[in-house]
Enzyme design. Sequence first.
Site, PDB file in Angstrom:
ATOM      1  N   SER A   1       0.831  -1.209   0.000  1.00 12.28           N
ATOM      2  CA  SER A   1       0.000   0.000   0.000  1.00 12.28           C
ATOM      3  C   SER A   1       0.861   1.252   0.000  1.00 12.28           C
ATOM      4  O   SER A   1       0.507   2.248  -0.623  1.00 12.28           O
ATOM      5  CB  SER A   1      -0.960   0.001   1.185  1.00 12.28           C
ATOM      6  OG  SER A   1      -0.275  -0.156   2.404  1.00 12.28           O
ATOM      7  N   GLU A   2       1.997   1.230   0.711  1.00 10.88           N
ATOM      8  CA  GLU A   2       2.940   2.348   0.655  1.00 10.88           C
ATOM      9  C   GLU A   2       4.380   1.864   0.731  1.00 10.88           C
ATOM     10  O   GLU A   2       4.677   0.881   1.414  1.00 10.88           O
ATOM     11  CB  GLU A   2       2.720   3.347   1.796  1.00 10.88           C
ATOM     12  CG  GLU A   2       1.826   4.527   1.444  1.00 10.88           C
ATOM     13  CD  GLU A   2       0.367   4.206   1.641  1.00 10.88           C
ATOM     14  OE1 GLU A   2      -0.477   4.970   1.149  1.00 10.88           O
ATOM     15  OE2 GLU A   2       0.068   3.189   2.293  1.00 10.88           O
ATOM     16  N   THR A   3       5.232   2.579   0.006  1.00 10.32           N
ATOM     17  CA  THR A   3       6.678   2.448   0.148  1.00 10.32           C
ATOM     18  C   THR A   3       7.210   3.804   0.608  1.00 10.32           C
ATOM     19  O   THR A   3       6.876   4.834   0.025  1.00 10.32           O
ATOM     20  CB  THR A   3       7.339   2.044  -1.179  1.00 10.32           C
ATOM     21  OG1 THR A   3       6.876   0.741  -1.558  1.00 10.32           O
ATOM     22  CG2 THR A   3       8.851   2.007  -1.047  1.00 10.32           C
TER      23      THR A   3
END
Length: 295
Positions: A45-47
């Site tokens: 979902s996020e890096t």
Amino acid sequence: MEISIFTVDAFTNLPFKGNPAAVCLIENELQDELYQSIAAEMNLSETAFITRRNSMDFSSGARFGLRWFTPKSEVPLCGHATLASAAVLFYIKVRNTPPYMINNVNPVVVFETLSGELNVRQHGESLIMDFPLNKPKPQDQHEVKDLLKAIVGDLTIQDVCYSETTKKLMVCLADTCDRSKLTSLKPEPDALLRIESTGKIKGVIVTMKGAPTAHPGYDFYSRYFAPWFGIPEDPVTGSAHTVLAGYWSEKLGKKKMLAYQCSSRGGELELELRDDGRLDISGRAQIILQGTLKI
């Protein structure tokens, strides 16, 4: 080019629970296209990308740049990837130049982000993030009736609110609704994208009152859907709780709350509204993968 990269499960003390984020330590700024390509490759979902400030290394520096990317785009605020980033700085043994640099020595680290400065400090086994509070305002249900229908079907809705700062729509189910109704929701991402294409809404929070007298006594539950960012459902969402905290604090008459995001992975957040109008979000994190990204 070699980049140190980690996978961290945030808002949990167990591996494979909470919300996984990739965290990259960046020696020098990269082109935006490369940040986005790495995030797409990680497909979480996020890096998060941590960059050094003032030529300090990752062990002794107290101030860092921080950016967050979904597989599709950059986002202005992300709680779980901030928690994950702090966990890497505080907990991980990393090699910048010999010898090994072990753990960040500072009690507090400061991240410079699109949402301003975000402080994170250690407190026992938890990390406490200093975040903005984004209290939502009432939203006319009729204006979003098709979207509401696609998300919660015929379930009884108590309130609908909107946070202009975060572009998140918050839907509160009636107190009479059973938690199983919340956990069984399966909104179709493509349907949500068809119904809402104006850009006004970038995420939908569905929430309901918890059972504070039970054990462990959650004040409220939630789930979060953000197909507009390429995330059908986010497992545990710190930024959503900057919206939820203001709403539930007023409803419950409490400044300290324990929240649970009941996705399939699940995650726990401790919230405290501060007198200065900001929000402390506390949680644990588990680092499960350490490696090198070669480009």
